[in-house]
Write a protein that holds these residues in place. Structure first.
Motif, PDB file in Angstrom:
ATOM      1  N   PRO A  87       0.841  -1.196   0.000  1.00 24.15           N
ATOM      2  CA  PRO A  87       0.000   0.000   0.000  1.00 24.15           C
ATOM      3  C   PRO A  87       0.881   1.253   0.000  1.00 24.15           C
ATOM      4  O   PRO A  87       1.870   1.309   0.724  1.00 24.15           O
ATOM      5  N   LEU A  88       0.516   2.241  -0.812  1.00 21.20           N
ATOM      6  CA  LEU A  88       1.403   3.392  -1.030  1.00 21.20           C
ATOM      7  C   LEU A  88       1.029   4.627  -0.221  1.00 21.20           C
ATOM      8  O   LEU A  88       1.470   5.739  -0.526  1.00 21.20           O
ATOM      9  N   GLY A  89       0.237   4.430   0.848  1.00 18.42           N
ATOM     10  CA  GLY A  89      -0.233   5.564   1.650  1.00 18.42           C
ATOM     11  C   GLY A  89       0.878   6.396   2.275  1.00 18.42           C
ATOM     12  O   GLY A  89       0.808   7.620   2.286  1.00 18.42           O
ATOM     13  N   GLU A  90       1.928   5.730   2.766  1.00 14.88           N
ATOM     14  CA  GLU A  90       3.013   6.489   3.416  1.00 14.88           C
ATOM     15  C   GLU A  90       3.727   7.383   2.415  1.00 14.88           C
ATOM     16  O   GLU A  90       4.109   8.506   2.735  1.00 14.88           O
ATOM     17  N   ILE A  91       3.916   6.873   1.210  1.00 12.55           N
ATOM     18  CA  ILE A  91       4.588   7.667   0.170  1.00 12.55           C
ATOM     19  C   ILE A  91       3.749   8.899  -0.173  1.00 12.55           C
ATOM     20  O   ILE A  91       4.256  10.016  -0.246  1.00 12.55           O
TER      21      ILE A  91
END
Ligand code: MG
Length: 330
Positions: A193-197
């Motif tokens: 999942p790319l939420g932190e980016i």
């Protein structure tokens, strides 16, 4: 409970309840889902992002992931690419008769873990059983909230923008294909999942014009579509493209081009040139973003075109992926 899924698990009766209690309710427990109503009633927001996706990957477990993790990643990443904060997920399971219950348990657990990591709540679900030979498919819907005044869209791509890739290309594709062909290597799927980016980009106050996750069709297909939608030219630089030595070798062996291979945990961001270096640093600071780099530029040479500046100084015109790349990759 029995060891394999049978048609009776799809009856809607006692066996279905047993399946739901033993597998789904335990892993996906939440205030919303525990009510077991016909639909979930949840809190809302001003502008919402909505997406849907189906997952048919084979094999269902592969190096670095499985269909459960993949279905959460694929769904939240599509919400994130519009600048939305993913909130809710629904999932429909289509199980074929003969599926091992232990396999289903493992996948549902992985899905619950990934939903936790991605910060989304699974609020509704459905299970059907059909005849077949033990395969499993998942359909999802995702809902996210878009902060006021945030506009991330192909329409905002403009000449002088810079193209940033969040990490190495082709890993998911190579992991799936390598597994199917029985090629021994250490390549793992990048499903993530790319939420932190995305959070890191907005926290650094980068004015992100557009974002796409690099999935089926690979970076070339995604960028060709962006160039067409924004009437700009995108020029990639071959020597800047990040590919691991393992995937490079794998591609060499099979004659594959990483530009057309799918990932499941990478994005391409189009940002103003003045913020490009800062954007790369922001992505590198986030989980799953350590290999981020500038990969190319947006120009006004020939609207709708995508070019690759090759290592030897040539210019290669890139089109979207032609034909079927790799069936059932996600
Ligand atoms: Mg997408």
């Amino acid at each position: 409970m029995e060891e394999r899924i049978t048609m009776v698990h799809g009856s809607g009766g006692a066996a279905t309840s047993e399946l739901i209690d033993a597998i789904f309710a335990k892993e996906f427990a939440s205030d919303t889902l525990d009510k077991m109503e016909d639909s979930a009633v949840v809190e809302g927001a001003g502008r919402i992002a909505v997406t849907t996706d189906s997952f048919v990957v084979t094999p269902v477990t592969f190096p670095g992931g499985d269909i459960g993790r993949l279905c959460i990643c694929g769904t939240v990443n599509d919400l994130l690419m519009r600048g939305a904060k993913p909130k809710y997920i629904t999932c429909g399971f289509i199980l074929q008769e003969g599926l091992e219950v232990s396999k289903l348990k493992e996948i549902v657990h992985s899905m619950a873990e990934c939903a936790k990591e991605a910060g989304v709540e699974i609020v509704a679900g459905d299970t059907k059983v059909v005849s077949g030979n033990g395969e499993l498919f998942i359909n999802t819907a995702g809902v996210g909230f878009v902060p006021k005044d945030r506009e991330v869209s192909a329409e905002r791509v403009c000449v002088t923008d810079t193209v940033i890739v969040s990490g190495n290309l082709g890993d998911h594709h190579a992991a799936i294909l390598g597994t199917r062909m029985g090629i021994a290597n250490h390549i793992q799927s990048d499903n993530a999942p790319l939420g932190e980016i995305v959070d890191a980009l907005f926290q650094a106050q980068i004015d992100v014009h557009a974002m796409r996750d690099i999935t089926r069709g690979g970076l070339a297909t995604v960028l060709k579509e962006l160039a067409k939608a924004s009437h700009t030219t995108i020029e990639l630089e071959e020597e800047k493209l990040p590919v691991t030595p393992q995937v490079k070798d794998f591609c060499g062996l099979l004659g594959l081009d990483p530009l057309y291979m799918g990932n499941e945990g990478k994005l391409v961001a189009i940002v103003p040139a003045s913020q490009a270096e800062e954007a790369v640093l922001a992505i590198k600071s986030a989980k799953y973003g350590q290999d981020a780099c500038i990969a190319g530029y947006v120009t006004d040479k020939e609207p709708g075109k995508l070019y690759l500046k090759t290592r030897i100084g040539g210019l290669r015109n890139l089109e979207v992926l032609q034909g079927e790349g790799l069936p059932r990759i996600c």
